[in-house]
Design an enzyme around this catalytic site. Structure first.
Site, PDB file in Angstrom:
ATOM      1  N   HIS A 158       0.821  -1.222   0.000  1.00 11.41           N
ATOM      2  CA  HIS A 158       0.000   0.000   0.000  1.00 11.41           C
ATOM      3  C   HIS A 158       0.848   1.262   0.000  1.00 11.41           C
ATOM      4  O   HIS A 158       0.338   2.348  -0.250  1.00 11.41           O
ATOM      5  CB  HIS A 158      -0.932   0.004   1.213  1.00 11.41           C
ATOM      6  CG  HIS A 158      -2.055  -0.985   1.107  1.00 11.41           C
ATOM      7  ND1 HIS A 158      -3.335  -0.636   0.790  1.00 11.41           N
ATOM      8  CD2 HIS A 158      -2.064  -2.333   1.239  1.00 11.41           C
ATOM      9  CE1 HIS A 158      -4.101  -1.715   0.746  1.00 11.41           C
ATOM     10  NE2 HIS A 158      -3.350  -2.768   1.015  1.00 11.41           N
ATOM     11  N   ASP A 366       3.614   9.457  -1.075  1.00  9.49           N
ATOM     12  CA  ASP A 366       2.427   8.713  -0.663  1.00  9.49           C
ATOM     13  C   ASP A 366       2.216   7.567  -1.638  1.00  9.49           C
ATOM     14  O   ASP A 366       2.394   7.750  -2.853  1.00  9.49           O
ATOM     15  CB  ASP A 366       1.204   9.650  -0.693  1.00  9.49           C
ATOM     16  CG  ASP A 366       0.220   9.371   0.430  1.00  9.49           C
ATOM     17  OD1 ASP A 366       0.108   8.205   0.831  1.00  9.49           O
ATOM     18  OD2 ASP A 366      -0.436  10.327   0.899  1.00  9.49           O
TER      19      ASP A 366
HETATM   20  P1  ADQ Z   1      -2.974   6.289   4.609  1.00  7.50           P
HETATM   21  O1  ADQ Z   1      -1.577   6.760   4.768  1.00  7.50           O
HETATM   22  O2  ADQ Z   1      -3.751   6.149   5.868  1.00  7.50           O
HETATM   23  O3  ADQ Z   1      -3.053   4.905   3.814  1.00  7.50           O
HETATM   24  P2  ADQ Z   1      -4.937   7.684   2.733  1.00  7.50           P
HETATM   25  O4  ADQ Z   1      -5.016   6.833   1.541  1.00  7.50           O
HETATM   26  O5  ADQ Z   1      -4.936   9.129   2.402  1.00  7.50           O
HETATM   27  O6  ADQ Z   1      -3.665   7.404   3.631  1.00  7.50           O
HETATM   28  O7  ADQ Z   1      -6.176   7.519   3.748  1.00  7.50           O
HETATM   29  C1  ADQ Z   1      -6.802   6.351   4.027  1.00  7.50           C
HETATM   30  C2  ADQ Z   1      -8.218   6.623   4.601  1.00  7.50           C
HETATM   31  O8  ADQ Z   1      -8.177   7.273   5.863  1.00  7.50           O
HETATM   32  C3  ADQ Z   1      -9.090   7.465   3.688  1.00  7.50           C
HETATM   33  O9  ADQ Z   1     -10.257   6.736   3.427  1.00  7.50           O
HETATM   34  C4  ADQ Z   1      -9.403   8.736   4.489  1.00  7.50           C
HETATM   35  O10 ADQ Z   1     -10.717   9.197   4.336  1.00  7.50           O
HETATM   36  C5  ADQ Z   1      -9.184   8.309   5.923  1.00  7.50           C
HETATM   37  N1  ADQ Z   1      -8.681   9.434   6.724  1.00  7.50           N
HETATM   38  C6  ADQ Z   1      -7.498  10.052   6.587  1.00  7.50           C
HETATM   39  N2  ADQ Z   1      -7.378  11.049   7.492  1.00  7.50           N
HETATM   40  C7  ADQ Z   1      -8.514  11.066   8.217  1.00  7.50           C
HETATM   41  C8  ADQ Z   1      -8.992  11.884   9.286  1.00  7.50           C
HETATM   42  N3  ADQ Z   1      -8.267  12.871   9.782  1.00  7.50           N
HETATM   43  N4  ADQ Z   1     -10.226  11.610   9.780  1.00  7.50           N
HETATM   44  C9  ADQ Z   1     -10.957  10.603   9.266  1.00  7.50           C
HETATM   45  N5  ADQ Z   1     -10.565   9.813   8.260  1.00  7.50           N
HETATM   46  C10 ADQ Z   1      -9.354  10.041   7.736  1.00  7.50           C
HETATM   47  C11 ADQ Z   1      -2.114   4.003   3.194  1.00  7.50           C
HETATM   48  C12 ADQ Z   1      -1.093   4.631   2.239  1.00  7.50           C
HETATM   49  C13 ADQ Z   1      -1.806   5.424   1.156  1.00  7.50           C
HETATM   50  C14 ADQ Z   1      -2.811   4.536   0.416  1.00  7.50           C
HETATM   51  C15 ADQ Z   1      -3.711   3.802   1.409  1.00  7.50           C
HETATM   52  C16 ADQ Z   1      -4.583   2.739   0.711  1.00  7.50           C
HETATM   53  O11 ADQ Z   1      -0.186   5.463   2.963  1.00  7.50           O
HETATM   54  O12 ADQ Z   1      -0.864   5.970   0.226  1.00  7.50           O
HETATM   55  O13 ADQ Z   1      -3.608   5.336  -0.426  1.00  7.50           O
HETATM   56  O14 ADQ Z   1      -2.941   3.114   2.384  1.00  7.50           O
HETATM   57  O15 ADQ Z   1      -3.793   1.844  -0.034  1.00  7.50           O
END
Ligand code: ADQ
Length: 462
Positions: A158, A366
């Site tokens: 991921h 990311d």
């Molecule tokens: P993350 O680093 O967690 O995931 P991201 O893909 O932006 O990053 O977010 C994942 C989920 O968390 C999203 O559905 C988002 O809505 C939710 N989220 C983020 N911040 C939040 C907040 N403050 N409050 C509530 N909900 C929040 C990792 C990798 C990413 C990759 C994902 C999926 O780092 O690059 O896109 O896995 O593979």
């Protein structure tokens, strides 16, 4: 239909859909269709537990079996905090300066992967296909193979895969990459990650490149491919119009009726580029006084991995940056930055996305970034907001109609925010239409189906 077994560090109950999120729902529907099994850590830390040991718990969630294992404090600290989040996370996000190569961590990482393999092996049936997720579990297939597992096993990373020379800073990089060759299929988020893998495999592991996408090394053949992860577009659209989403939208719209809203949403993590974003916002206010008293940045950063040292440093830096911007530019009736160090309920987020005129999704690195895609899905097509996206997010490969920025360039980013706030409606609509089409075509169902089809088609070629 083969039974699907999903293995990830954390396990979510897909029936609690809105809390669990799109990924859990997408995997949940595939697991449900095949009467599958989801295996991972229970979330429980046993303070005086023996390293390498942990109780297995199983329970049914509809047709899905959830199987979870407890971890001892020592295993949790070395496997999860230490190796996964103190070594692999920073290095894979190009932050060698933040990596802590403590020699003790690797033992815990191996021990937990071995524990998972031992606990999982008796639950696997012939013909099951196994899908292992993310950097916590890179060596799991190798451990399962050592116990005699011959099932098809796929892996999805991921987070990004860095270029070979950065990867090579990890003392155990050869072992890690050799472990990948125990999989039949390895999936990456982007073409860039795939290219880094291909270069590493050929240069460092002397892998032979067979027909497109197949690599042969260490007496095994694997297929590697990019499968950019997507979101459940209909779910986000529905949440936007549901009670909580609508209420959030209306409340924010009324509260900020005299302001123009910029929005940032993420876990508080140094990969997300938060200080750089705040510095760019400060530049914007300094250079373009028309935004004084009119533009507000709402920055939501949910707490994350707070026991890892670099995260508490970041928290302090952000608080000080927000304080100084508000102190220097704020008025009695206007705060330039609203910084909220809390989680926003998943069902309320789409309402917040919809009310923002500009989303700032500006990570330094990311894997994909789903917030960018969720923002697009939540917009009103008749009056959509503008997405400002870092060129270093995996999502930038697909979302070319966003305003792409270099997050290290504060001046450039300030200019882009200014441009976004002045963008005419027809241009906003045209960009949004193209972005939405792409987010819809490559949604989470496309991602899951294409990965599983490729995995089913791959053979175990020893
Ligand atoms: P993350 O680093 O967690 O995931 P991201 O893909 O932006 O990053 O977010 C994942 C989920 O968390 C999203 O559905 C988002 O809505 C939710 N989220 C983020 N911040 C939040 C907040 N403050 N409050 C509530 N909900 C929040 C990792 C990798 C990413 C990759 C994902 C999926 O780092 O690059 O896109 O896995 O593979």
């Amino acid at each position: 239909m083969a039974r699907l077994v999903v293995i990830s560090n954390r396990v979510a109950d897909p029936r609690k859909a809105t809390a669990a999120g799109g990924l859990a729902v997408a995997l949940g529907s595939a697991l449900n269709a095949s009467g599958g099994l989801w295996f991972g850590w229970s979330g429980t830390i046993v303070e005086d537990g023996a390293p390498g040991e942990g109780e297995l718990h199983t329970h049914q969630a509809g047709r899905i079996t959830l199987a979870t294992v407890d971890l001892s404090r020592e295993d949790h600290d070395s496997y999860y905090l230490g190796y996964s989040n103190g070594v692999l996370w920073p290095v894979f996000h190009y932050r060698l300066d933040l990596a802590d190569f403590d020699a003790g961590y690797i033992d815990g990482y191996r021990r937990v992967n071995q524990l998972f393999a031992r606990k999982l092996m008796p639950l696997i049936r012939p013909g099951d296909i196994l899908w292992i997720h993310d950097y916590h579990l890179i060596p799991l297939a190798a451990e399962l193979r050592a116990l005699g597992c011959t099932n098809h096993i796929g892996f999805f990373l991921h987070i990004p895969l860095p270029p070979p020379l950065i990867l090579a800073a990890i003392p155990q990089h050869e072992w890690l990459m050799r472990s990948l060759f125990s999989y039949d299929l390895v999936g990456f988020q982007s073409e860039t990650d795939l290219m880094h893998f291909s270069r590493y495999a050929q240069k460092e592991a002397h892998a032979e490149m067979l027909d497109t996408g197949h690599f042969r090394a260490f007496n095994r053949t694997l297929r590697a491919e990019a499968f950019p992860i997507g979101i459940d577009v209909d779910e986000i659209a529905a949440l936007t119009h549901a009670d909580d989403g609508r209420e959030m939208f209306e409340r924010m719209r009324d509260e900020y009726s005299r302001r123009r809203l910029l929005l940032g949403v993420e876990r508080l993590d140094y990969s997300k580029g938060l200080p750089q974003r705040l510095k760019a916002f400060r530049k914007l206010l300094g250079k373009y006084p028309e935004h004084l008293n009119s533009t507000t940045l709402i920055q939501i950063a949910s707490p994350s991995r707070e026991t890892v040292g670099s995260y508490s440093d970041l928290l302090r830096e952000l608080e000080s940056l927000c304080g100084s911007i508000n102190g220097d530019y704020g008025e009695l009736d206007w705060m330039p930055v609203r910084y909220i160090h809390r989680n926003v309920a998943r069902k309320r987020l789409p309402g917040l996305y919809r009310v923002a005129e500009v989303a700032l999704v500006t990570p330094l690195r990311d894997g994909m970034n789903l917030v960018a895609k969720e923002f697009i899905a939540a917009q009103d097509p008749a009056n959509p907001g503008v997405l400002i996206l870092s060129r270093f997010a995996g999502a930038a490969e697909q979302l070319q109609e966003a305003l792409l920025v270099n997050p290290y360039d504060a001046d450039g980013m300030a200019e882009t925010i200014h441009q976004a706030l002045r963008m005419p409606l027809p241009e906003r609509q045209a960009r949004h239409q193209q972005l939405l089409q792409r987010v819809r075509n490559f949604d989470v169902h496309w991602w899951r189906n294409s990965f599983l089809e490729a995995l089913q088609a791959s053979g175990t070629k020893d």
